[in-house]
Design a protein around this motif. Structure first.
Motif, PDB file in Angstrom:
ATOM      1  N   ARG A 103      42.408  33.638 -39.785  1.00 55.20           N
ATOM      2  CA  ARG A 103      41.379  34.082 -38.843  1.00 55.20           C
ATOM      3  C   ARG A 103      40.827  32.859 -38.118  1.00 55.20           C
ATOM      4  N   SER A 109      32.330  30.546 -28.330  1.00 54.24           N
ATOM      5  CA  SER A 109      32.414  31.164 -27.007  1.00 54.24           C
ATOM      6  C   SER A 109      31.185  30.795 -26.184  1.00 54.24           C
ATOM      7  N   ASP A 120      36.069  28.926 -24.177  1.00 53.32           N
ATOM      8  CA  ASP A 120      36.075  28.989 -25.632  1.00 53.32           C
ATOM      9  C   ASP A 120      36.681  27.721 -26.220  1.00 53.32           C
ATOM     10  N   VAL A 140      38.664  27.020 -29.915  1.00 55.49           N
ATOM     11  CA  VAL A 140      39.227  27.791 -31.027  1.00 55.49           C
ATOM     12  C   VAL A 140      39.876  26.846 -32.035  1.00 55.49           C
ATOM     13  N   VAL A 198      35.996  30.687 -33.591  1.00 60.88           N
ATOM     14  CA  VAL A 198      35.891  30.715 -32.137  1.00 60.88           C
ATOM     15  C   VAL A 198      34.466  30.416 -31.688  1.00 60.88           C
ATOM     16  N   GLY A 215      37.979  35.070 -34.521  1.00 57.87           N
ATOM     17  CA  GLY A 215      38.846  35.843 -33.647  1.00 57.87           C
ATOM     18  C   GLY A 215      39.815  36.724 -34.412  1.00 57.87           C
ATOM     19  N   ASP A 216      40.675  37.381 -33.648  1.00 55.34           N
ATOM     20  CA  ASP A 216      41.688  38.250 -34.248  1.00 55.34           C
ATOM     21  C   ASP A 216      42.687  37.413 -35.055  1.00 55.34           C
ATOM     22  N   SER A 228      50.055  34.780 -31.461  1.00 53.73           N
ATOM     23  CA  SER A 228      48.692  34.325 -31.161  1.00 53.73           C
ATOM     24  C   SER A 228      48.382  34.555 -29.691  1.00 53.73           C
ATOM     25  N   SER A 274      42.421  27.125 -35.020  1.00 53.55           N
ATOM     26  CA  SER A 274      43.365  28.110 -35.535  1.00 53.55           C
ATOM     27  C   SER A 274      44.553  27.419 -36.183  1.00 53.55           C
TER      28      SER A 274
END
Length: 264
Positions: free
Chosen positions: A119, A124, A129, A131, A122, A94-95, A215, A133
């Motif tokens: 980063r 999906s 989703d 994630v 993720v 992800g971003d 985030s 992080s």
């Protein structure tokens, strides 16, 4: 007279037969429609349940991933591999998410700032989703994120620690998709102490520590900080970031950098 009564009886029987036939047609149509509705609703419900279970299985796989990354950060292992079944899903990155820690001690006019950008990994699927992080695992359903595994902040008025886990992809190819089983390999690239902040043995008050997370899952981070007893400085997550504060005498900020390689 007898013929008239016979004709009347036959007419009544004919009308009764027509009525029964029409009634049967109506009942049959109603049963068919009911079966169709139940079938359509049932199939949709089964599909929703299947997709939800796939997302739940992905959360379990990320729990294993979190344990494996823990071997890198706590045990010093050089690498760990985790298998993940995609099930008509995609696995990518992800971003960027940023974390900043600001420390200020008014009595000594001392301050420090530590920051990191990561980063997120993720998964999906059709139901949502999962994630990973900054050391935390999130399940995202319908745009609402819930933290399922915590990043391990230690918040105490005497000694506190903020671990920063930085992850990034070995090759940013856009991820993999399908229904195959992929192997996710985590490599520990570096591990060090970003900083140590101490108010000193004779300090009259603790240092103020502000933790800011930028985030898409800022609201879930805010709930986590509140559960840790931290105070909201900027608890409005609608702008994509939150800031929470706690006080402590001594703070450690560590940073571990991990590279992820997805092998399809």
């Amino acid at each position: 007279m007898t013929d008239g009564r016979a004709r009347t009886r036959r007419g009544l029987l004919d009308r009764r037969g027509v009525s029964e036939t029409i009634g049967f047609v109506f009942v049959f149509a109603l049963v068919t429609a009911s079966v169709g509705v139940v079938y359509t609703t049932g199939i949709g419900g089964l599909e929703d349940a299947r997709q939800d279970e796939q997302l739940t299985n992905a959360v379990r796989a990320f729990d294993v991933l979190d344990d494996n990354v823990g071997d890198l950060t706590r045990e010093g292992a050089p690498s760990r591999a985790t298998e993940l079944k995609l099930s008509d899903a995609t696995l990518g990155f992800g971003d960027p998410v940023s974390i900043e820690v600001q420390v200020n001690h008014t009595a000594t006019d001392a301050n420090a700032t530590y920051s990191a950008t990561t980063r997120p990994l993720v998964y999906s699927g059709a139901a949502g989703d999962v994630v990973y992080s900054a050391g935390a695992t999130f399940r995202v359903d319908g745009g609402s994120a819930a933290m399922r595994a915590e990043p391990g902040l230690l918040v105490d008025d005497r000694r506190s620690m903020v671990p920063m886990l930085v992850t990034y992809p070995r090759s940013d190819s856009g991820g993999v998709g399908g229904s195959s089983t992929v192997l996710l390999v985590a490599y520990r690239q570096s591990q060090n102490l970003d900083g140590s902040f101490d108010t000193g043995p004779d300090a009259a008050d603790e240092a103020r520590v502000n933790v800011t997370v930028d985030s898409p899952r800022a609201a879930a981070w805010g709930r986590y900080f509140e559960d840790k007893g931290m105070t909201a400085i900027d608890g409005d997550a609608t702008d994509g970031d939150v800031t929470y504060q706690f006080r402590t005498d001594h703070l450690l900020v560590s940073e571990t950098v991990v590279e992820f390689d997805v092998k399809g």
